[in-house]
Design a protein around this motif. Structure first.
Motif, PDB file in Angstrom:
ATOM      1  N   UNK A  22       0.808  -1.218   0.000  1.00 29.90           N
ATOM      2  CA  UNK A  22       0.000   0.000   0.000  1.00 29.90           C
ATOM      3  C   UNK A  22       0.841   1.268   0.000  1.00 29.90           C
ATOM      4  N   UNK A  23       2.126   1.147   0.351  1.00 28.03           N
ATOM      5  CA  UNK A  23       2.985   2.323   0.441  1.00 28.03           C
ATOM      6  C   UNK A  23       3.271   2.901  -0.944  1.00 28.03           C
ATOM      7  N   UNK A  24       3.680   4.144  -0.985  1.00 20.82           N
ATOM      8  CA  UNK A  24       4.006   4.844  -2.235  1.00 20.82           C
ATOM      9  C   UNK A  24       2.869   4.764  -3.251  1.00 20.82           C
ATOM     10  N   UNK A  25       1.642   4.802  -2.737  1.00 22.55           N
ATOM     11  CA  UNK A  25       0.490   4.734  -3.625  1.00 22.55           C
ATOM     12  C   UNK A  25       0.366   3.427  -4.358  1.00 22.55           C
ATOM     13  N   UNK A  26       1.025   2.384  -3.836  1.00 28.94           N
ATOM     14  CA  UNK A  26       0.975   1.071  -4.473  1.00 28.94           C
ATOM     15  C   UNK A  26       1.902   0.917  -5.660  1.00 28.94           C
ATOM     16  N   UNK A  27       2.812   1.874  -5.884  1.00 27.39           N
ATOM     17  CA  UNK A  27       3.748   1.816  -7.011  1.00 27.39           C
ATOM     18  C   UNK A  27       4.796   0.735  -6.740  1.00 27.39           C
ATOM     19  N   UNK A  28       4.786  -0.376  -7.496  1.00 29.47           N
ATOM     20  CA  UNK A  28       5.711  -1.484  -7.204  1.00 29.47           C
ATOM     21  C   UNK A  28       7.175  -1.088  -7.282  1.00 29.47           C
ATOM     22  N   UNK A  29       7.539  -0.227  -8.233  1.00 32.13           N
ATOM     23  CA  UNK A  29       8.948   0.128  -8.359  1.00 32.13           C
ATOM     24  C   UNK A  29       9.410   1.009  -7.204  1.00 32.13           C
ATOM     25  N   UNK A  30       8.569   1.958  -6.798  1.00 33.28           N
ATOM     26  CA  UNK A  30       8.932   2.811  -5.660  1.00 33.28           C
ATOM     27  C   UNK A  30       9.071   1.983  -4.382  1.00 33.28           C
ATOM     28  N   UNK A  31       8.194   0.995  -4.223  1.00 35.11           N
ATOM     29  CA  UNK A  31       8.272   0.104  -3.062  1.00 35.11           C
ATOM     30  C   UNK A  31       9.577  -0.690  -3.107  1.00 35.11           C
ATOM     31  N   UNK A  32       9.915  -1.190  -4.290  1.00 38.95           N
ATOM     32  CA  UNK A  32      11.157  -1.938  -4.465  1.00 38.95           C
ATOM     33  C   UNK A  32      12.357  -1.080  -4.092  1.00 38.95           C
TER      34      UNK A  32
END
Length: 402
Positions: A22-32
């Motif tokens: 759910x973090x970073x608006x759910x952006x997978x790359x930002x989470x990575x």
């Protein structure tokens, strides 16, 4: 020995993963990126790294493959730690080896964002990253700063480095581009993985064709042998000549921390082993050509497989993402990866690293049964966390013959 795999799995999937996704608006790359940054910090702090290893680390079943001693048979696949910044953290998360990169001869930003898509109902990812990385020289500097050299045990596990073609380099100049990466990175690598199978760099997969692959592998294997010979000559002469990027005699010879394990010498005899990573979309006839080429050129082994261009097996809820360009990984690749690993293992005596669709310990055991000597996690680690590595290690140890 670490916490039980079930407890690690429950903690990650019920507590950590929901927050992460759910973090970073759910952006997978930002989470990575956030995760790698966190792990890079953990890896740089010895006491924290030791605690992480105590809680999450698992022993697994050791193996010797291509002359390399692996503390366990489950490793981290390329694509997660592209710039090597978290290299010191992976042993503490239960991995027996880590493949860094993919790294290119020149720094490059990769493809335009968004370029990673999470297909949760299918337990899958689609990515078209395009080998975004800071370049071979920068990655070599990162590893040198962490005192990670071939065989010195500073990372606590064997380190592989995946190398690929820089996008702006013409295919006609691809060999020299790969050689640039090999020269800069081989002093830090227990093995090098040649990525000619990503679908996200235009024309790259054509390097799997027999003629192109033969020229590339022959050049890389010869360069690896030449550098080993030069390093050995320099070592025997004390302050004699050393290959570019190689530590001077005595430098990098001791583990960088008290919890490092593995060989104590930074001067491992012999050429750096060269593995080749193949696509799951090749026909059996194309695979036969790849295997023959790898054997003739002196490759040390195969990595099967990379992501796929196919879109079979997606859940209905994810069909709207089927048209996104890029490689698909995760559960939809499980069956195909098993087929390819089984075919490769049956048609070559070279060792095989199995990767693709390992979402459970059973999936990993199936790849071992198909003939894989080692396995690697990527999408399964994103969905399952360190509990998956622990579960694979536990099952593999249980099945070991006394």
């Amino acid at each position: 020995m670490g916490l039980p795999a079930g407890l690690l799995d429950a903690g990650y999937t019920r507590l950590v993963r929901p927050v992460l996704f759910r973090s970073h608006g759910g952006d997978p790359e930002a989470i990575h990126e956030q995760l790698i940054s966190l792990l890079a910090g953990v890896g740089s702090a010895g006491p924290v790294r030791a605690l992480t290893r105590l809680l999450a680390g698992s022993a697994g079943r050791s193996a010797r493959v291509a002359g390399i001693d692996f503390p366990s048979r489950v490793g981290l696949a390329a694509g997660l730690d592209k710039d090597a910044s978290a290299v010191l953290a992976w042993r503490g998360l239960g991995f027996g080896f880590a493949e860094l990169g993919t790294v290119t001869g020149r720094a490059q930003p990769g493809n335009a964002r968004p370029r990673v898509f999470r297909l949760r109902a299918s337990r899958a990812l689609v990515n078209r990253m395009g080998f975004n990385n800071p370049g071979a020289a920068a990655v070599a500097a990162t590893l040198a700063a962490r005192n990670v050299y071939r065989g010195n045990g500073a990372a606590g596990l064997p380190v592989g480095i995946s190398i690929g073609k820089t996008k702006v380099v013409d295919l006609a100049d691809a060999v020299e581009d790969y050689l640039t990466s090999l020269r800069l990175l081989s002093p830090h690598a227990d093995y090098v993985a040649v990525n000619v199978s990503s679908p996200n760099t235009p024309g790259l997969r054509s390097l799997q064709d027999a003629g192109a692959l033969s020229g590339l592998l022959t050049a890389l294997v010869r360069e690896s042998a030449a550098r080993a010979s030069l390093a050995a000559e320099g070592s025997s002469q004390g302050a004699g000549p050393r290959p570019e990027g190689w530590p001077s005699a005595g430098e990098g010879a001791e583990p960088a921390s008290a919890d490092a394990t593995g060989p104590a010498s930074g001067d491992v005899a012999g050429p750096v082993p060269v593995f080749v990573k193949v696509a799951p979309d090749l026909t059996w006839g194309q695979l036969d050509e790849v295997l023959a080429t790898c054997e003739d050129a002196g490759a040390a082994g195969l990595i099967a497989t990379n992501t796929t261009l196919a879109r079979e097996g997606l859940a209905p809820a994810d069909q709207h993402l089927a048209g996104e360009a890029g490689g698909l990984s995760g559960a939809p690749l499980t069956a195909r990866a098993r087929e390819v690993v089984g075919y490769v293992a049956a048609h070559t005596a070279l060792p095989v690293m199995g990767v693709g669709g390992i979402m459970t310990a059973d999936d990993a055991m199936a790849l071992f049964d198909a003939g894989a000597d080692l396995v690697q996690l990527y999408t399964g680690f994103i969905y399952g966390g360190p509990g998956l590595a622990a579960a694979v290690n536990a099952r593999d140890t249980e099945r070991q013959e006394p």
